[in-house]
Design an enzyme around this catalytic site. Sequence first.
Site, PDB file in Angstrom:
ATOM      1  CG  ASP A  21      -2.619   0.960   1.155  1.00  0.00           C
ATOM      2  OD1 ASP A  21      -2.692   1.418   0.179  1.00  0.00           O
ATOM      3  OD2 ASP A  21      -1.783   1.825   1.754  1.00  0.00           O
ATOM      4  CG  ASP A  47      -1.940   7.614   0.594  1.00  0.00           C
ATOM      5  OD1 ASP A  47      -1.080   8.642   0.331  1.00  0.00           O
ATOM      6  OD2 ASP A  47      -2.765   8.476  -0.259  1.00  0.00           O
TER       7      ASP A  47
END
Length: 350
Positions: A23, A25
């Site tokens: 991922d 953020d």
Amino acid sequence: MTDARLLGSDIPLAERYDLALVDLDGVAYRGHEPIDGAAAGLTGARAAGMRLVFVTNNASREPESVADQLTSLDIPTQPADVLTAAQAAAALLGTRLQPGAKVLVVGGAGLVTAVRAAGFTVVTSADEQPDAVAQGFSPDLGWAQLAEAAYAVAGGAWFVASNLDQSLPTARGFAPGNGALVGTVVAATGVVPDSAGKPASTMYEIAVERAGAREALVVGDRLDTDLAGARTGGFAGLHVLTGVSTARDDVLAAPGLRPHYIAADLGGLLVPHPAPEAGAEGWWTCGSAAARVSAGRLELAGPGPTSVDLVRAACAAAWASVDAGEELDPASVPDLVVTGEGDAVGGTGR
């Protein structure tokens, strides 16, 4: 991966898994700022032979833009190493629509590009009678676009969301995510969209197929999206404590949201992960840390500050108790503050 317990690995995760689905953020960066340990952890993982694919629920940006940002943060990345929720949404549209079908895109440039690349005709008004509405996050999204989406959905267009994240981490804190904006259209129409992003495992499956991976590891900061998607898709999941979900969230997590591994940051890719072990009098131990549930309350023990092993032991004790049908008082679970890979603050004397 149906057993909702922590796993152990006597070798670094970067050596055990050949692909990491990472991922962005809250994991690789926070807003436009780097996260401590991210570049070193990912560089070390690559050096160990692990391939990286960055899988993000952000549908507003082009893969080229994401790759440029990662590269600027000392994480060299090519656009082909990025898979966005916009691309997943376009793939989902293709399961029901024929090429050339009209899609009202409500979102940023990344979603527009992905929908066009999939062979659909992008329109901007409900008056053009679109076959579907594709909604993704954009910081520039306003009332006029949301209104067009509502008109089209109310008129029968298929409603597809790139993801349903309620919030997203920024350098200033948590801001409304795509799910919050989608909620505006849902409130106006009563129609709940199909979602292409996490926690659906669609993006993970696409990435694994493209990479031809033997065994993939999902790496994320959110239990309700990244790690839930790992459980849904049957992938192992590493929770890094640099974003939305906390160590306390891990301890209290329902089975479908639980990680398989926990680390303070992406340095966790480069170290072994000991599995907690059951001991006498209900204690679970991991390294020098220990935890148990007694009379419905979580008890912690070990020197402080202690390693992230304290979180692992606490999860093992809490999950075993809850899965056995026992009560666990959430008020007894402290905020375990993990300050870096190998360091955590929390616990009481035993």
